[in-house]
Design a protein around this motif. Structure first.
Motif, mmCIF file in Angstrom:
data_model
loop_
_atom_site.group_PDB
_atom_site.id
_atom_site.type_symbol
_atom_site.label_atom_id
_atom_site.label_comp_id
_atom_site.label_asym_id
_atom_site.label_seq_id
_atom_site.Cartn_x
_atom_site.Cartn_y
_atom_site.Cartn_z
ATOM 1 N N ARG A 92 12.811 62.057 79.230
ATOM 2 C CA ARG A 92 13.918 62.378 80.131
ATOM 3 C C ARG A 92 13.782 63.794 80.687
ATOM 4 N N VAL A 93 14.019 63.950 81.972
ATOM 5 C CA VAL A 93 14.028 65.272 82.597
ATOM 6 C C VAL A 93 15.446 65.817 82.504
ATOM 7 N N PRO A 94 15.655 67.013 81.933
ATOM 8 C CA PRO A 94 17.010 67.583 81.822
ATOM 9 C C PRO A 94 17.676 67.682 83.184
ATOM 10 N N GLN A 95 18.950 67.301 83.262
ATOM 11 C CA GLN A 95 19.701 67.346 84.509
ATOM 12 C C GLN A 95 20.798 68.395 84.404
ATOM 13 N N ALA A 96 20.969 69.161 85.464
ATOM 14 C CA ALA A 96 21.937 70.253 85.453
ATOM 15 C C ALA A 96 23.168 69.886 86.256
ATOM 16 N N CYS A 97 24.293 70.405 85.807
ATOM 17 C CA CYS A 97 25.558 70.232 86.533
ATOM 18 C C CYS A 97 25.477 71.007 87.852
ATOM 19 N N GLU A 98 25.837 70.356 88.960
ATOM 20 C CA GLU A 98 25.775 71.000 90.271
ATOM 21 C C GLU A 98 26.800 72.119 90.423
ATOM 22 N N LEU B 174 26.301 64.222 81.229
ATOM 23 C CA LEU B 174 26.533 64.951 82.477
ATOM 24 C C LEU B 174 27.771 64.409 83.200
ATOM 25 N N LYS B 175 27.906 63.077 83.254
ATOM 26 C CA LYS B 175 29.057 62.472 83.910
ATOM 27 C C LYS B 175 30.356 62.856 83.202
ATOM 28 N N GLN B 176 30.318 62.864 81.876
ATOM 29 C CA GLN B 176 31.507 63.241 81.118
ATOM 30 C C GLN B 176 31.879 64.699 81.392
ATOM 31 N N HIS B 177 30.854 65.544 81.478
ATOM 32 C CA HIS B 177 31.081 66.957 81.755
ATOM 33 C C HIS B 177 31.684 67.169 83.142
ATOM 34 N N LEU B 178 31.247 66.411 84.141
ATOM 35 C CA LEU B 178 31.751 66.554 85.506
ATOM 36 C C LEU B 178 33.254 66.294 85.598
ATOM 37 N N LEU B 179 33.749 65.478 84.676
ATOM 38 C CA LEU B 179 35.190 65.197 84.662
ATOM 39 C C LEU B 179 36.006 66.447 84.376
#
Length: 216
Positions: free
Chosen positions: A183-189, A201-206
């Motif tokens: 998996r490539v790490p994904q960053a919050c925009e 990431l989706k949970q964090h975006l909330l």
């Protein structure tokens, strides 16, 4: 081949000496015969003081206790691996030196320690001296019995350090760990915080959406 004064095969006599009185099965040594007899008596004299599980043999009882303590106080000075006894550490050291001093006198295969050689002999004899106390299934290797016991206990002692998922076998954990490496790490925009899993990431975006939402 040696014989006694009657001309009988001495090795055959020795084998017959260790014969089960109930089922007439024969064994190479008295210790294996003693363990086998417990199948017929169903006696389990060794009781764990933590979980009350009972065991037929002292060997299995002592091995079980480490499930609760997780103690491996003796460390290898080369790789740092922990062991529960000095004898196990001494055997482990042979892995680093490359020595294999124990050789099978039947097929001449060599082994690091005597316990591995004894387990190997069972391939030639067909014996399965390691017995599950729960279902009486028999195994030729102690390690195979240990893996089998996890079916009954439901234990999953191997935990992933990244996602905390647990597994019953180290090999399963190793295979699972590869999924994280791929998996490539994904960053919050919004705040650039990195996440290894899309769900995280989706949970964090909330949390950002809650901050931006107007108060009711």
């Amino acid at each position: 081949m040696r014989t006694d004064e009657t001309g009988s095969d001495l090795s055959l006599q020795e084998i017959r000496r260790y014969s089960c009185e109930v089922c007439k099965k024969t064994f190479k040594c008295s210790s294996v015969l003693r363990r086998h007899r417990l199948i017929h008596t169903e006696e389990k004299p060794f009781v764990c003081e933590v979980c009350s599980r009972c065991f037929r043999t002292l060997f299995n009882f002592k091995r079980h206790r480490y499930v609760h303590t997780f103690e491996k106080p003796i460390k290898c000075d080369v790789c740092g691996k922990g062991f529960v006894s000095k004898s196990n550490l001494n055997k482990h050291h042979l892995v680093h030196t490359g020595e294999k001093p124990h050789q099978c006198d039947i097929c001449h295969k060599s082994f690091v320690n005597k316990s591995n050689l004894n387990s190997h002999y069972l391939i030639h004899t067909g014996e399965k001296p390691f017995i599950c106390e729960i279902c009486n299934k028999m195994f030729s290797r102690s390690s195979a019995l240990q893996r089998h016991l996890l079916i009954h206990t439901g234990e999953k002692p191997h935990m992933c350090e990244i996602c905390n998922k647990t597994f019953s076998r180290a090999s399963c954990l190793k295979q699972h760990s590869l999924t994280h490496k791929l998996r490539v790490p994904q960053a919050c925009e919004v705040c650039k915080k990195p996440f290894k899993r899309v769900t995280e990431l989706k949970q964090h975006l909330l949390t950002h959406m809650e901050i931006e939402s107007p108060a009711s």
